[in-house]
Design a protein around this motif. Structure first.
Motif, PDB file in Angstrom:
ATOM      1  N   SER A 191       1.009  -1.254  -0.071  1.00 35.77           N
ATOM      2  CA  SER A 191       0.150   0.145  -0.150  1.00 35.77           C
ATOM      3  C   SER A 191       1.102   1.114   0.121  1.00 35.77           C
ATOM      4  O   SER A 191       2.418   1.244   0.399  1.00 35.77           O
ATOM      5  CB  SER A 191      -0.962   0.204   1.333  1.00 35.77           C
ATOM      6  OG  SER A 191      -1.882  -1.172   1.214  1.00 35.77           O
TER       7      SER A 191
ATOM      8  N   LYS B 294      -0.365   2.684   6.471  1.00 36.53           N
ATOM      9  CA  LYS B 294      -0.586   2.239   4.820  1.00 36.53           C
ATOM     10  C   LYS B 294      -2.238   3.102   4.845  1.00 36.53           C
ATOM     11  O   LYS B 294      -3.110   2.913   5.512  1.00 36.53           O
ATOM     12  CB  LYS B 294      -0.787   0.328   4.793  1.00 36.53           C
ATOM     13  CG  LYS B 294       0.212   0.024   4.573  1.00 36.53           C
ATOM     14  CD  LYS B 294      -0.119  -1.448   4.537  1.00 36.53           C
ATOM     15  CE  LYS B 294       1.469  -2.619   5.195  1.00 36.53           C
ATOM     16  NZ  LYS B 294       1.335  -4.194   5.233  1.00 36.53           N
TER      17      LYS B 294
ATOM     18  N   GLY C 108      -6.540   1.292  11.438  1.00 33.94           N
ATOM     19  CA  GLY C 108      -5.097   1.179  10.647  1.00 33.94           C
ATOM     20  C   GLY C 108      -4.392   0.153  11.433  1.00 33.94           C
ATOM     21  O   GLY C 108      -3.982  -0.355  11.359  1.00 33.94           O
ATOM     22  N   THR C 109      -3.424  -0.256   9.832  1.00 36.24           N
ATOM     23  CA  THR C 109      -1.978  -0.493   9.936  1.00 36.24           C
ATOM     24  C   THR C 109      -1.166  -0.290   9.914  1.00 36.24           C
ATOM     25  O   THR C 109      -0.523   0.908   8.672  1.00 36.24           O
ATOM     26  CB  THR C 109      -2.296  -1.758   8.786  1.00 36.24           C
ATOM     27  OG1 THR C 109      -3.049  -3.113   9.005  1.00 36.24           O
ATOM     28  CG2 THR C 109      -1.283  -2.974   8.808  1.00 36.24           C
TER      29      THR C 109
ATOM     30  N   GLN D 290       1.691   4.841   1.511  1.00 40.14           N
ATOM     31  CA  GLN D 290       2.039   4.997   3.429  1.00 40.14           C
ATOM     32  C   GLN D 290       1.822   6.600   3.712  1.00 40.14           C
ATOM     33  O   GLN D 290       2.323   6.964   2.683  1.00 40.14           O
ATOM     34  CB  GLN D 290       3.550   3.883   3.446  1.00 40.14           C
ATOM     35  CG  GLN D 290       3.243   2.836   3.351  1.00 40.14           C
ATOM     36  CD  GLN D 290       4.372   2.216   3.536  1.00 40.14           C
ATOM     37  OE1 GLN D 290       5.000   2.395   4.510  1.00 40.14           O
ATOM     38  NE2 GLN D 290       4.568   0.832   3.636  1.00 40.14           N
TER      39      GLN D 290
ATOM     40  N   THR E 185      -1.557  -3.331  13.949  1.00 41.37           N
ATOM     41  CA  THR E 185      -2.823  -3.320  13.887  1.00 41.37           C
ATOM     42  C   THR E 185      -2.586  -2.376  15.079  1.00 41.37           C
ATOM     43  O   THR E 185      -2.153  -2.659  16.004  1.00 41.37           O
ATOM     44  CB  THR E 185      -4.074  -4.202  13.941  1.00 41.37           C
ATOM     45  OG1 THR E 185      -4.151  -4.910  14.322  1.00 41.37           O
ATOM     46  CG2 THR E 185      -3.628  -5.054  12.526  1.00 41.37           C
TER      47      THR E 185
ATOM     48  N   ASP F 256      -4.156   3.118   2.759  1.00 41.67           N
ATOM     49  CA  ASP F 256      -5.856   2.496   2.372  1.00 41.67           C
ATOM     50  C   ASP F 256      -6.219   1.564   3.577  1.00 41.67           C
ATOM     51  O   ASP F 256      -7.229   0.852   3.167  1.00 41.67           O
ATOM     52  CB  ASP F 256      -5.538   1.507   1.308  1.00 41.67           C
ATOM     53  CG  ASP F 256      -4.706   0.330   1.217  1.00 41.67           C
ATOM     54  OD1 ASP F 256      -3.899   0.473   2.098  1.00 41.67           O
ATOM     55  OD2 ASP F 256      -4.216  -0.241   0.425  1.00 41.67           O
ATOM     56  N   THR F 257      -4.978   1.190   4.552  1.00 49.85           N
ATOM     57  CA  THR F 257      -6.025   0.808   6.352  1.00 49.85           C
ATOM     58  C   THR F 257      -6.769   1.441   6.752  1.00 49.85           C
ATOM     59  O   THR F 257      -7.249   1.084   7.470  1.00 49.85           O
ATOM     60  CB  THR F 257      -5.138  -0.611   6.467  1.00 49.85           C
ATOM     61  OG1 THR F 257      -4.158   0.843   7.182  1.00 49.85           O
ATOM     62  CG2 THR F 257      -4.354  -0.966   5.507  1.00 49.85           C
TER      63      THR F 257
ATOM     64  N   ARG G 134      -9.059   3.659   8.815  1.00 48.81           N
ATOM     65  CA  ARG G 134     -10.165   4.046   8.811  1.00 48.81           C
ATOM     66  C   ARG G 134     -10.955   4.452  10.049  1.00 48.81           C
ATOM     67  O   ARG G 134     -10.068   4.185  11.142  1.00 48.81           O
ATOM     68  CB  ARG G 134     -11.467   2.082   9.211  1.00 48.81           C
ATOM     69  CG  ARG G 134     -10.442   1.343   7.672  1.00 48.81           C
ATOM     70  CD  ARG G 134     -11.765   2.067   6.365  1.00 48.81           C
ATOM     71  NE  ARG G 134     -11.309   0.691   5.392  1.00 48.81           N
ATOM     72  CZ  ARG G 134     -10.727   0.972   4.378  1.00 48.81           C
ATOM     73  NH1 ARG G 134      -9.455   1.811   4.971  1.00 48.81           N
ATOM     74  NH2 ARG G 134     -10.530   0.377   3.662  1.00 48.81           N
TER      75      ARG G 134
ATOM     76  N   ASP H 261       3.367  -4.589   9.869  1.00 48.90           N
ATOM     77  CA  ASP H 261       1.834  -4.594   9.270  1.00 48.90           C
ATOM     78  C   ASP H 261       1.152  -5.099  10.912  1.00 48.90           C
ATOM     79  O   ASP H 261       0.922  -5.633  11.435  1.00 48.90           O
ATOM     80  CB  ASP H 261       1.845  -6.043   8.901  1.00 48.90           C
ATOM     81  CG  ASP H 261       2.585  -5.596   7.530  1.00 48.90           C
ATOM     82  OD1 ASP H 261       1.994  -5.436   6.136  1.00 48.90           O
ATOM     83  OD2 ASP H 261       3.530  -7.144   6.684  1.00 48.90           O
TER      84      ASP H 261
END
Length: 530
Positions: free
Chosen positions: A132, A230, A156-157, A134, A163, A232-233, A235, A161
């Motif tokens: 993704s 990242k 997110g992450t 960043q 979370t 796109d992770t 939220r 990796d």
């Protein structure tokens, strides 16, 4: 250019770390999908030469731009592919678009120069290896505002990796060193500003990748070494308020001057507040002559509560300056008793923040522990008890007005020689009628209090106010003259030292939020030392 496989190697520039990625034009089994996209005089499977209508470069996500054969290709806002656009107008040659072929997403090239190299390079806007994009900082506005306090979460992450799932405190501050997430959320406007990193000490302030976060105002956080999350992770979830128009009939107030949410600030710049804390001593069984020390000085109030939690007003003396109470007569007490004592400071508000932080005009003079309260204060100004009106009349028909009804009485009260005396403690705002039952005896009647006692012209009349432990007023016997008859009335008004205020409490329909909801109104006088 033929329909056979042809691969090219390019350097991907959309990620913070450049990676080498392999991109291919139409290749493998999916080449059959291109076999029907040609022009020629014969469509049968013979060894005829034909031209392919399109070339396809697979990629999900597809690049937003790339170089090929010395020319630059861009994807525009309509997902069309243009070649060599003008830097001044943005207009170029339409040569294709983004699309799907044989369930594969990528760039469909419909126009190209024959006989040129087909190796794309300089791809941007994608990560060809599947990782993704960043970022080490994000600022955004939520879809709803204002936000419910505690109704915001961010998840997110990170680049390693790991979370995370964080929530701001009641002040909108995110301070999570273990997750490496710091930020401030403006609950009122729904704006979040987030940084990712690990705290470092001041000796690393000039190291690469270290940023100063003091501008966020997060306690204990100054320098952090940034790392990425990242994109796109990321939220967020948010719970906000929405408001219905205020109905005057339901609300019970005219809402024209109220904010849309019906809430009004209780703390404003330029207003006064009272910081206070109450504590107790006991329960304890006390005896005459016993002194209890509250262990605090310069008290604003002391209250004695009996075993039934009722206030005791008699049988003790208090020294607010020293913080002591001495019992003189405990007979009739429902023991054990509890001594409630309170400290207070009043100050002017010079700044009020939406997160509830107040800045006062002076330092507090007491040490206020956790559990102290800040109360708004309505400033009344200088006030004192007084007699406002005095006159007599021959008869009284229970009409309460501030002028003579009918004829004046023959007898007259000499308030110049012997004025009626009132005190701040005992007087209240009331209309009074002294009605004679014979030539010397009379009843004492209040418009709202009713008949509170009797008196005689031969002695001072001083009816007691049980709520204050002091007389409502004192009528000196020296003021009465001769000539009073049965039915004559002396009318006068008293004005208490307190100021009238209007308290309106509106509770709309809805589920209960607390089992014990109450508030206290306290009249403070600055004559007492806080």
């Amino acid at each position: 250019m033929s329909t056979g496989s042809s691969a090219g190697t390019s350097t991907e520039t959309g990620d913070v770390n450049a990676k080498t990625a392999t991109w291919q034009w139409w290749t493998g089994e999916t080449a059959r999908a291109a076999e029907v996209q040609y022009v020629g005089s014969d469509s049968t499977a013979k060894n005829y030469n034909f031209a392919v209508d399109v070339l396809f470069m697979q990629g999900d996500p597809a690049p937003t731009s790339f170089n090929m054969a010395g020319q630059r290709y861009f994807v525009n806002t309509d997902n069309g592919l243009i070649r060599n656009p003008s830097y001044s107008t943005g207009i170029g040659t339409n040569v294709g678009a983004l699309g799907t072929v044989a369930n594969q997403y990528g760039v469909i090239l419909s126009t190209w120069d024959a006989g040129t190299a087909n190796n794309p390079s300089g791809l941007t806007g994608v990560d060809a290896l599947g990782t993704s994009s960043q970022t080490d900082a994000v600022t955004f506005r939520t879809a709803v505002s204002p936000l419910f306090n505690g109704g915001f979460t961010l998840s997110g992450t990170t680049q390693d990796d790991s979370t995370f799932n964080v929530t701001p405190d009641i002040h909108g501050v995110i301070n999570n060193p273990s997750a490496g997430v710091f930020g401030v959320v403006d609950y009122n406007n729904g704006i979040a500003s987030i940084r990712f990193g690990r705290p470092v000490d001041d000796t690393h302030a000039s190291d690469p990748g270290v940023v100063d976060l003091t501008y966020m105002g997060i306690a204990g956080v100054k320098y952090v070494k940034t790392f990425s999350a990242k994109s796109d992770t990321l939220r967020y979830s948010a719970v906000g308020y929405s408001y219905l128009p205020l109905d005057q009939n339901i609300l019970g107030l005219d809402p024209v001057r109220l904010p849309t949410d019906g809430k009004v600030p209780i703390f404003r710049v330029g207003s006064f507040v009272v910081v206070g804390h109450s504590a107790t001593v006991g329960p304890a069984t006390v005896t005459n002559g016993q002194t209890i020390n509250c262990a605090r000085v310069r008290l604003s109030r002391i209250r004695i509560l009996d075993a039934a939690n009722q206030v005791i007003n008699l049988g003790y003396t208090q020294d607010l300056e020293a913080g002591t109470v001495t019992f003189t007569d405990v007979s009739g007490y429902a023991q054990p008793i509890t001594v409630e004592h309170r400290i207070e400071d009043m100050a002017l508000v010079i700044d009020a923040q939406i997160n509830g932080q107040l800045t006062l005009s002076r330092a507090l003079t007491h040490d206020f522990p956790i559990g102290s309260y800040v109360s708004s204060a309505l400033i009344i100004g200088d006030t004192h008890a007084r007699v406002s009106t005095l006159f007599d009349q021959a008869t009284f028909d229970n009409t309460w007005q501030d002028s003579v009804v009918g004829n004046p009485a023959i007898g007259t009260f000499n308030d110049t020689l012997a004025p009626i005396v009132v005190t701040n403690k005992g007087a209240l705002t009331e209309r009074w009628a002294i009605r004679f039952t014979n030539t010397t005896a009379f009843d004492i009647i209040g418009e709202h209090t009713g008949v509170i006692g009797t008196g005689s012209t031969g002695v001072d009349a001083s009816p007691n106010n049980p709520a204050a432990g002091a007389p409502y007023f004192v009528i000196p016997a020296a003021g009465w003259g001769a000539g009073w008859a049965v039915g004559n009335v002396l009318r006068f008004n008293t004005v208490g030292a307190t100021n009238p205020i209007w308290v309106a409490r509106t509770i709309l329909q809805g589920p209960p939020t607390t089992a014990d909801d109450k508030f206290t109104l306290l009249v403070r006088g600055d004559i007492d030392q806080p």
